[in-house]
Design a protein around this motif. Structure first.
Motif, PDB file in Angstrom:
ATOM      1  N   ASN A 340      -4.756  -1.850  -0.608  1.00 54.11           N
ATOM      2  CA  ASN A 340      -4.988  -1.256   0.699  1.00 54.11           C
ATOM      3  C   ASN A 340      -4.090  -1.921   1.730  1.00 54.11           C
ATOM      4  OD1 ASN A 340      -6.305  -3.608   1.677  1.00 54.11           O
ATOM      5  ND2 ASN A 340      -8.196  -2.937   0.674  1.00 54.11           N
ATOM      6  N   ILE A 341      -4.034  -1.319   2.893  1.00 48.37           N
ATOM      7  CA  ILE A 341      -3.006  -1.731   3.844  1.00 48.37           C
ATOM      8  C   ILE A 341      -3.237  -3.150   4.337  1.00 48.37           C
ATOM      9  CG2 ILE A 341      -4.232  -0.605   5.744  1.00 48.37           C
ATOM     10  CD1 ILE A 341      -0.456  -0.935   5.464  1.00 48.37           C
ATOM     11  N   ILE A 498       2.620   1.576   3.992  1.00 45.18           N
ATOM     12  CA  ILE A 498       1.732   2.737   3.872  1.00 45.18           C
ATOM     13  C   ILE A 498       2.304   3.741   2.889  1.00 45.18           C
ATOM     14  CG2 ILE A 498       0.899   4.750   5.133  1.00 45.18           C
ATOM     15  CD1 ILE A 498       0.337   2.962   7.483  1.00 45.18           C
ATOM     16  N   ILE A 501       1.538   2.634  -0.553  1.00 41.51           N
ATOM     17  CA  ILE A 501       0.118   2.806  -0.876  1.00 41.51           C
ATOM     18  C   ILE A 501      -0.206   4.275  -1.107  1.00 41.51           C
ATOM     19  CG2 ILE A 501      -2.200   2.558   0.078  1.00 41.51           C
ATOM     20  CD1 ILE A 501      -1.084   0.002   1.432  1.00 41.51           C
ATOM     21  N   LYS A 505      -2.017   5.916  -4.281  1.00 41.78           N
ATOM     22  CA  LYS A 505      -3.230   6.721  -4.186  1.00 41.78           C
ATOM     23  C   LYS A 505      -2.949   8.170  -4.559  1.00 41.78           C
ATOM     24  CE  LYS A 505      -5.702   3.358  -2.419  1.00 41.78           C
ATOM     25  NZ  LYS A 505      -6.812   2.729  -3.091  1.00 41.78           N
ATOM     26  N   ILE A 507      -1.093  10.299  -2.854  1.00 42.42           N
ATOM     27  CA  ILE A 507      -1.084  11.211  -1.712  1.00 42.42           C
ATOM     28  C   ILE A 507       0.336  11.662  -1.402  1.00 42.42           C
ATOM     29  CG2 ILE A 507      -1.673  11.474   0.723  1.00 42.42           C
ATOM     30  CD1 ILE A 507      -3.701   9.205   0.291  1.00 42.42           C
TER      31      ILE A 507
END
Lengths: 508, 103, 659
Positions: A340-341, A498, A501, A505, A507
């Motif tokens: 996570n960030i 980001i 990440i 994830k 995305i």
């Protein structure tokens, strides 16, 4: 883009200086070599600040790009550029290169050869952080690691690891270091070849070593590939970053190395490993990362505690600092594992902060060794009155290392543990226990070196030369600056982190 | 009519003589001369193949012997230099004496 | 008025003093300039605190009071990514009655102690260093006091710990001082880890570190299950470490190795009270959980009792005071732990305690001043009959002793006894037991304080040294503090409802908290509380009078089989040092030996084994290398021959079938 000239200059200034020294430095004349190296160091330092401050976090993903064909038939190109992650590392390299060069002024014999090797290492390290081509990464990696062997073997010193009955010879340590780094390098090379040969299968029009093109490949389409390749890459880079149980080269190598080389080893070479994990393992194989990182989180916590426990036992100053590096790199691994960030920002911050702090500690340890001719804390004691400057700097470095608020180490640890809570609570609690141990071994070392009764058999003088004082003061200023205003780094790196990440994830 | 096999036979004989010399002679200079014989055997092969398979107008096969001769000349220079320094150190050119690389 | 915006200067002014001394170190060396710089900036900070305090006082008395005043700056901002809460960290200050009065106390006491230090530290080679550390400490303490969020509080928290470390180890050449410094830092840090864990959990549950924002949330709904009592107790861990509560109290007595002004400022008046302040600051977390409150109350009262027993048998005057500090801090924790009813009194005790405990330490420093050539100038065996030689010290010390023991009209009578009585009146589980133990501890307090007092100043012993009164620069702060030890309590009359003009001043000032936590205000005079308080004070006084006023009497009583084991227990500090020593050698050094052994023999051993194995194989097969080049060539020839035969006979086609 025209701005690429800055990055090129940053990369080639140490190489140019090395060449200059090789060709023109008269034998037995240290002044020429020192001046040339210092000029390249200052040049690189200024450039790194320029690059860092002119990096636009809202702009395109890779900036300052230069791309030239080198072996187009094999998909190899000279491609450099930086994103928010490497911008931070470029700044770190710029600072530490200069500090290492200044510290090297203490070298008295074979100055010419020493500076050539040192500048080659610096160029290799800088290259690893800016290259966007897998092949050139290997080239720079080797450039950074091979000269280490000679630097340690020729200019190093013997050390004493606590639970070994024998003195650790510098030749032994040099050999161990180079074998480990080459082992890691071999695995990296093989993994890069696998990526290269599978790049067509992963949807690219042709085989390539180019990182930006590989970023568009879909390695997850190939069943089992990310699953198998990610741990290989992680461990290969982990060897370089001091991942337990592949860390044993680290204490020996760091302790045996001459001061400036210890600074570079701990300051930037370890970060190359962590950077490689972010850049190549996580970014190219996000599905593998998602699968494997939780397991590596456990190893990361082991790293933190194990390194701290080993450091507690040591009595050679450099071994203490080296094992503290093992412990602190565990925080980097833990931050990366959180996915996570907060954790990632913490990990990156820790890479930067630990680079500065450990370099500082190694520098002071080296100076103490030079003045007292021993690194055994049991033989030292009461030095604070005789070397006030070194005492103050060492205490400040130690405090930064144990995570005192107001210094960069705290921001890094705080962010990492914040992130870890969102990932796995037990690991956060276990990792935080490491903070107590860190305080214990650092303060014990401070006490045994500097405090206590006066030791009349030791009569060293304090650091007095400008090249001894300025780097120490500057490194402390750095930890304070980034500890008080951490937003400077976090805002630069945020978008790049980001995007990685998001890849993990699924995305992006 | 002299055919390609004559040439090949000649080169094979030359090669074998050279090989025998390399393996059996103890004198460094003789060893070097034997190596030259082996080179020349290869050269004969090159020229012969080139002539019989490509014809007289294609000289690609003839270029290689030129290369080989050049390389052999430099090799002989280096080899003789080594033997010379061996002689200086050990007062002999017997190659069996030069076994310092032995494990 | 807009000048209240300059409140952020309160912590920054001491910081400026620190920086000035650090960078002007060369020029200040060997002169008193650094102390003047420190005092000047500190006084400025004090004046500013006064303004802020009066401003808030005025605001409270008007109806326009709209809650606490805050200023914030963004520190780190990380966006929300894939469902994880964003990280928005701020640094800022919070001005409300609690922080204002605390800042006032800190700046006031620290200024007085700095003035005292001019005399005390005179001629010390580290004079400038001392004042730079003191300024840094004041800055850190004020940061922690005025912070509006957990993060900045934690930063100040750690920085005061650092200053404590530096100042305990100020005379670093003394091995005991160097050891005590480490002990203080590591023990408090153990508690801080709990604090940090609690803080992080709280952020993940609430999304903010800001005290005011969190206190406005519906906490019982957000914190479910164990978190409801877990989070306050984790934060309490930090307070236990810093405020030297059981079981982490072991560092404070050793911390007396530092210079006496340090003990007065850091280890009596301000830093150790920071734990109490933290609990008060985050009281909104505690009030929702009776379990947490009960733990706080019991830790508090047990610490108070235990420390008092240890103070009874100490011979080092500073250690008596150290245990007394621990004990008083225990009272403050008890006050907070018994629920909102004790909240205001705990804060009140914190403030008054700062005055009289600082006074006691400064007085002890003044007493020990002529004895500085002794190995331990604080050993009460050297003292006795000092009353006539140092009259100013004697009278101020007496004031402080009366204040701490709860003599009527002195500060402790109003604050400490109020805390004890609130335990009686609260409806918390086991409140009777808490009250009983607290009352008995008050008796012990009176006994050990007068024991110390008589042993030091009374008795017939003629001092061996040329005893003289301390210089005026040291006496003046003592007198000012003595005045406050007397009148400090009068601001808290409300509890006894004696109608003086300022009778409920402290309560009115703390009004927002009274409302926030629904603190019941009684309107009857509590004769029983007053009477019992006076009674235990007198009982303790007479016990000490009988035993110690004429020098040591009844020493043989210690050989009594009933008293002896207890005496032994108290002298051995309840074996807590041994307990922690065992923990440290098991989980610290023991595990470190194991880790180091594993490192050398398992990890490194494997690697070296592989290395040696490779070397061994090399040794075996190197005999093939004869060094005869012609032999090699012959082998090559043979090998090529075999290959050719293999290929020509079609062998490789045959083997290819396997692949």
């Amino acid at each position: 883009m025209d701005r690429a000239i800055f990055l090129n200059a940053f990369l080639f200034s140490p190489l140019a200086a090395a060449l200059l020294i090789l060709l023109f430095c008269p034998k037995g004349n240290p002044v020429f070599a020192r001046t040339a190296a210092l000029l390249s160091g200052i040049f690189g330092f200024v450039l790194s600040i320029y690059i860092f401050t002119h990096y636009d976090p809202g702009g395109s993903q890779f900036q300052f790009q230069a791309n030239a064909n080198w072996l187009p038939a094999l998909g190899i190109g000279y491609h450099i550029g930086i994103d928010g992650i490497s911008a931070v590392m470029v700044l770190l390299t710029g600072i530490l290169n200069l500090a290492a060069i200044l510290t090297s002024f203490a070298i008295k014999d074979r100055v010419k050869e020493y500076f050539i090797f040192l500048l080659l290492v610096e160029a290799g390290v800088a290259g690893c952080f800016v290259t966007l081509d897998l092949f050139f990464f290997i080239v720079f990696y080797e450039l950074a690691s091979i000269p280490m062997y000679f630097l340690i073997g020729m200019w190093g010193s013997d050390g004493q690891q606590a639970s070994r009955k024998w003195v650790t010879k510098k030749e032994f340590s040099a050999l161990k270091l180079i074998l480990y780094l080459q082992l890691g390098g071999a695995f990296i090379l093989v993994s890069f070849f696998v990526l290269y040969f599978f790049s067509v299968k992963a949807g690219l029009p042709h085989r390539t070593f180019d990182f930006v093109e590989l970023l568009h490949a879909h390695f997850s389409r190939i069943p089992e590939l990310p699953k198998i390749l990610f741990p290989v890459l992680f461990i290969a880079f982990g060897i370089e970053a001091g991942l337990v149980p592949f860390h044993t080269w680290l204490p020996d190598g760091h302790s045996a190395a001459p001061t400036a080389v210890s600074m570079l080893l701990a300051g930037v070479l370890l970060k190359m490993g962590a950077y490689g994990i972010i850049r190549f393992a996580c970014e190219l194989l996000p599905s593998g990362a998602k699968l494997w990182l939780p397991l590596f989180a456990v190893i990361a916590v082991i790293n933190i505690l194990y390194g701290a426990y080993c450091a507690l036992k040591q009595y050679d100053i450099k071994y203490i600092i080296a094992y503290s590096s093992v412990s602190h790199m565990g925080i980097v691994f833990l931050g990366l594992a959180t996915q996570n960030i907060m954790g990632w920002t913490g990990a990156l911050f820790q890479m930067f902060s630990h680079g500065i702090i450990t370099a500082l500690l190694f520098m002071i340890a080296g100076t103490i060794y030079e003045k007292t001719h021993t690194r055994n804390i049991l033989k030292l004691g009461g030095l604070a009155a005789k070397m006030p400057f070194l005492a103050v700097t060492f205490v400040l470095g130690g405090l930064a290392s144990l995570g005192l608020p107001g210094m960069s180490g705290f921001v890094a640890e705080f962010l990492t543990f914040m992130g870890t809570f969102g990932f796995e609570r037990i690991l956060m609690i276990l990792g935080l226990l490491g903070l107590i141990l860190t305080a214990l071994y650092i303060l014990l070392a401070v006490r045994k070196i500097f405090f206590g009764a006066d030791n009349p058999s030791l009569n060293p003088e304090d650091a007095h030369a400008w090249w001894e004082k300025i780097p120490a003061a500057a490194l402390i200023a750095c930890t304070l600056l980034f500890g008080i205003v951490p937003g400077v780094i976090t805002s630069i790196s945020q978008n790049s982190l980001i995007s990685v990440i998001h890849l993990m994830k699924g995305i992006g | 009519m002299i055919g390609i096999f004559h040439y090949l036979a000649l080169s094979a004989v030359l090669f074998c003589i050279g090989l025998y010399g390399v393996l059996t002679r103890r004198n460094g200079i003789a060893v070097l001369m034997s190596i030259e014989l082996m080179f020349n055997a290869a050269n004969i092969n090159f020229v012969a193949f080139s002539y019989y398979f490509k014809g007289i107008h294609f000289i690609s096969g003839e270029v290689f012997p030129l290369f080989v001769i050049a390389v052999a000349a430099s090799e002989a220079a280096v080899g003789l230099a080594i033997i010379l320094s061996l002689y200086r150190n050990k007062k002999t050119v017997n190659v069996d004496e030069a076994n310092q690389l032995r494990g | 008025m807009d000048w209240i915006k300059f409140a952020y200067l309160i912590p920054l002014l001491p910081l400026a003093a620190f920086l000035l001394i650090v960078f002007g170190f060369r020029f200040f060396k060997g002169s008193r300039i650094s102390s003047y710089v420190s005092i000047l900036f500190n006084t400025a900070s004090f004046v500013l605190s006064c303004f802020v305090f009066l401003k808030i006082l005025n605001l409270e008395h008007t109806d326009s009071y709209s809650g606490p005043i805050q200023f914030s700056l963004s520190w780190i901002h990380l966006h929300s990514v894939s469902g994880i809460i964003p990280l928005h960290l701020q640094i800022g200050i919070l001005l409300d009655p609690l922080s204002a009065i605390m800042a006032l106390m800190v700046t006031f006491v620290s200024t007085l102690i700095m003035i005292y230090s001019i005399g005390y530290m005179e001629g010390d080679p580290g004079f400038s260093t001392f004042f730079s550390y003191m300024s840094l400490f004041v800055m850190a303490m004020l940061t922690l006091t005025l912070s509006n969020n957990f993060l900045l509080t934690f930063a100040g928290w750690e920085l005061v710990g650092l200053c404590s470390y530096l100042l305990i180890g100020f005379w670093y050449k003394k091995p005991s001082a160097a050891k005590a410094a480490i002990k203080a830092f590591v023990v408090t840090r153990t508690g801080d880890v709990g604090f940090l864990i609690g803080m992080i959990i709280l952020y993940w549950k609430t999304g903010t570190f800001n005290f005011i924002q969190i206190s406005h949330l519906n906490l019982p709904a957000l914190l479910s299950g164990w978190l409801l009592w877990g989070i306050p107790l984790l934060i309490f861990c930090g307070a236990v470490g810093k405020s030297a509560q059981f079981p982490l109290h072991v560092w404070l007595p050793d911390a007396m190795e530092g210079p006496t002004p340090v003990s007065a400022l850091i280890h009596a008046a301000t830093m150790v009270a920071a734990g109490v302040y933290l609990v008060a600051r985050t009281y909104f977390l505690f009030v929702i959980s009776p379990t947490a409150l009960l733990v706080v109350a019991w830790i508090g009262v047990f610490t108070a009792f235990m420390a008092a027993t240890m103070a009874l048998v100490q011979w080092d005057i500073k250690r008596v005071l150290a245990y007394s500090t621990i004990s008083q801090l225990g009272y403050m924790m008890l006050g907070l732990g018994v629920g909102p009813i004790g909240f205001v009194f705990a804060i009140f005790l914190l403030l008054t305690h700062a005055f009289f405990k600082a006074l006691l330490f400064l007085g002890a420093g003044s007493v020990s001043h002529p004895f500085h050539e002794e190995e331990n100038p604080f050993d009460m065996h050297h003292y006795g009959g000092l009353k006539k030689k140092m009259p100013h010290t004697y009278w101020t010390f007496l004031f402080a002793t009366l204040a701490i023991t709860g003599c009527p009209l002195f500060a402790g009578f109003f604050s400490k006894d109020a805390v004890i009585d609130s335990a009686f009146q609260s409806r918390i589980l086991t409140h009777n037991l808490l009250w009983g133990l607290a009352l008995f501890t008050a008796f012990l307090t009176s006994a050990y304080m007068f024991r110390m007092f008589f042993l030091t100043f009374h008795g017939t012993k003629e001092p061996e040294h040329q005893v003289h009164e301390s210089p005026w620069v040291m006496i003046l702060p003592l007198m000012i503090l003595a005045v406050f030890s007397l009148i400090g309590g009068w601001f808290g009359f409300s509890w006894y409802r004696l109608h003086l003009p300022w009778h409920d001043w402290i309560e009115r000032f703390m009004n927002p908290y009274v409302q926030l936590y629904h603190i019941p205000v009684s309107h009857t005079i509590d004769w029983m509380g007053m009477g019992l308080g006076t009674f235990v004070f007198l009982a303790g006084f007479f016990t000490a009078w009988v035993l110690y006023s004429k020098g040591l009497r009844f020493a043989s009583a210690l050989e009594n089989p009933i008293i002896k084991p207890f005496h032994q227990l108290f002298v051995q500090k309840w074996y807590m040092d041994e307990f922690w020593g065992l923990i440290l050698s098991l989980f610290g050094f023991g595990l470190s030996s194991i880790a180091s052994w594993i490192d050398t023999n398992l990890f490194d051993g494997t690697v070296r084994g592989i290395g040696m194995g490779t070397g061994g194989i090399g040794l075996k097969i190197r005999s093939i290398q004869t060094g005869f080049v012609q032999q090699y060539a012959f082998i090559i020839y043979l090998a090529v021959l075999i290959l050719i035969i293999f290929v020509v006979s079609g062998g490789y086609l045959w083997t290819a079938r396997f692949f």
